[in-house]
Write a protein that holds these residues in place. Structure first.
Motif, PDB file in Angstrom:
ATOM      1  N   GLY A 123       5.807 -13.853  -1.463  1.00  0.00           N
ATOM      2  CA  GLY A 123       5.671 -14.915  -2.445  1.00  0.00           C
ATOM      3  C   GLY A 123       6.346 -14.636  -3.769  1.00  0.00           C
ATOM      4  N   LEU A 124       7.452 -13.902  -3.769  1.00  0.00           N
ATOM      5  CA  LEU A 124       8.165 -13.547  -4.993  1.00  0.00           C
ATOM      6  C   LEU A 124       9.387 -14.441  -5.172  1.00  0.00           C
ATOM      7  N   PHE A 153       1.393  -8.949  -9.722  1.00  0.00           N
ATOM      8  CA  PHE A 153       1.496  -7.502  -9.551  1.00  0.00           C
ATOM      9  C   PHE A 153       1.216  -7.052  -8.118  1.00  0.00           C
ATOM     10  N   PRO A 154       0.150  -7.507  -7.439  1.00  0.00           N
ATOM     11  CA  PRO A 154      -0.058  -7.055  -6.051  1.00  0.00           C
ATOM     12  C   PRO A 154       1.096  -7.428  -5.131  1.00  0.00           C
ATOM     13  N   ASP A 155       1.705  -8.588  -5.361  1.00  0.00           N
ATOM     14  CA  ASP A 155       2.846  -8.992  -4.533  1.00  0.00           C
ATOM     15  C   ASP A 155       4.062  -8.111  -4.808  1.00  0.00           C
ATOM     16  N   LEU A 156       4.252  -7.731  -6.075  1.00  0.00           N
ATOM     17  CA  LEU A 156       5.358  -6.823  -6.405  1.00  0.00           C
ATOM     18  C   LEU A 156       5.134  -5.452  -5.777  1.00  0.00           C
ATOM     19  N   TYR A 222       0.362   2.973  -0.098  1.00  0.00           N
ATOM     20  CA  TYR A 222      -0.246   2.474  -1.326  1.00  0.00           C
ATOM     21  C   TYR A 222      -1.092   1.265  -1.002  1.00  0.00           C
ATOM     22  N   ASP A 223      -2.415   1.394  -1.174  1.00  0.00           N
ATOM     23  CA  ASP A 223      -3.338   0.301  -0.880  1.00  0.00           C
ATOM     24  C   ASP A 223      -3.408  -0.606  -2.100  1.00  0.00           C
ATOM     25  N   PHE A 224      -2.420  -1.499  -2.207  1.00  0.00           N
ATOM     26  CA  PHE A 224      -2.317  -2.360  -3.384  1.00  0.00           C
ATOM     27  C   PHE A 224      -3.212  -3.581  -3.291  1.00  0.00           C
ATOM     28  N   ALA A 225      -3.673  -3.933  -2.084  1.00  0.00           N
ATOM     29  CA  ALA A 225      -4.393  -5.195  -1.911  1.00  0.00           C
ATOM     30  C   ALA A 225      -5.718  -5.209  -2.665  1.00  0.00           C
ATOM     31  N   SER A 226      -6.393  -4.058  -2.724  1.00  0.00           N
ATOM     32  CA  SER A 226      -7.723  -4.032  -3.321  1.00  0.00           C
ATOM     33  C   SER A 226      -7.710  -3.569  -4.771  1.00  0.00           C
ATOM     34  N   LEU A 227      -6.540  -3.326  -5.358  1.00  0.00           N
ATOM     35  CA  LEU A 227      -6.454  -2.827  -6.724  1.00  0.00           C
ATOM     36  C   LEU A 227      -6.164  -3.969  -7.677  1.00  0.00           C
TER      37      LEU A 227
END
Length: 338
Positions: A123-124, A153-156, A222-227
């Protein structure tokens, strides 16, 4: 005649008389005289003839000690030669695999397609891609490109993780974030891909060393989904629920009776096999229910995906609060006391 010391002193006449009477000496005296003559000859020979040989013998003994140490060292090295040969074969195999990942020709068009696909999947908005000049290295050639994207940010973070995980070797450098608007960020980065240098030397040792020094470190999951987004205040953002992106459920599907009860209200009490098909026996709502793979359970559109002797696996769907759906796994373990 006695000297000043009181000891008898032999004159030349007495010595000559003693020599003439030597044949009449007793046997012990003759043996003593012979031993004295032999000792004098041995001392003289050792002093004048054997001193050089003795020094040479000492040098040879020193050389013998040095050679023994060298033999022990070579023996230990020979004992590890087989393991070193196997390690060399392993290194050569890894080197060959790395070389296969370095294309001989430029693959920038395919890389651009992969980057565009990753940006769209997350979605960027892909603002720009600028190809920079090639940078030759001893074994390979760097192909850098400047990329600018905009999004949350999570999408990036998902985009960066996807770029680093592409099949071809791609490394990410010089990341820079800036605010595009209060809710979106603009990311600028340099992505480098590589291709094999056709004129590189064939020395395997030098090539392996150069590649080891230039090889990027392995990617880190890197678990970005939950951050949360570190560029926004915690009070202004919502933490994304943990789950995998998934296709939304069929909301027009009639819901079953078991979908009105929470999954936690059920417990697995056993399995049942009829021919080649296996069913799970779940206790809930004061009765035993027989469910197969594909049946629904629970209010979150849960579907049974696997049935084992010890547990049942479900896949549940739930909204992420931003218009999309996420999938998470749920497990019902066998109640051995049932």
């Amino acid at each position: 005649m006695r000297g000043a010391s009181g000891l008898p002193r032999l004159t030349e006449l007495e010595i000559a008389q003693l020599y003439r009477n030597a044949a009449n000496w007793p046997l012990p005296a003759k043996a003593l005289l012979g031993g004295a003559v032999v000792c004098l000859l041995w001392i003289a020979g050792s002093t004048f003839y054997l001193s050089g040989s003795r020094a040479q013998l000492h040098q040879l003994e020193v050389q013998e000690g040095v050679l023994e140490q060298q033999v022990a060292l070579k023996t230990s090295q020979a004992a590890g030669l087989e393991s070193q040969a196997r390690a060399l074969e392993t290194m050569q195999g890894r080197f060959a695999n790395l070389l296969r990942q370095l294309p001989a020709d430029t693959e920038v068009p395919g890389l651009l397609e992969d980057i565009s696909r990753l940006g769209a999947a997350n979605g960027l908005v892909l603002e720009s891609i600028e190809l920079l000049g090639e940078q030759p290295r001893p074994l390979y050639i760097e192909l850098p490109m400047q990329i600018g994207v905009t999004g949350a940010f999570p999408d990036l973070a998902a985009f960066i993780n996807g770029v680093a995980g592409l099949p071809r070797i791609v490394t990410v450098h010089d990341l820079a974030f800036s605010h595009a608007n209060p809710s979106l960020l603009r990311l600028s980065l340099v992505a480098k891909t590589y291709r094999y240098h056709q004129q590189a030397g064939d020395d395997l040792r030098e090539s392996s060393q150069a590649l080891a020094e230039s090889r990027p470190p392995p990617p880190i999951a890197y678990d970005f989904a939950s951050l949360r987004d570190p560029f926004q205040s915690p009070s202004r953002q919502r933490v994304r629920p943990v789950g995998r992106p998934a296709t939304g459920p069929d909301l027009a599907r009639p819901r079953g009776v078991l979908e009105s009860l929470a999954v936690e209200q059920f417990e697995m009490v056993g399995t049942l096999s009829l021919g080649t098909q296996t069913f799970a026996l779940l206790r809930g709502a004061a009765s035993i229910h027989r469910l197969a793979i594909g049946d629904y359970l629970g209010p979150d559109h849960g579907r049974i995906t696997a049935i084992h002797d010890s547990h049942v696996e479900l896949a549940e769907l739930f909204p992420d609060g931003q218009g999309a759906w996420l999938e998470r796994s749920q497990t019902l373990a066998l109640n051995v006391n049932s």
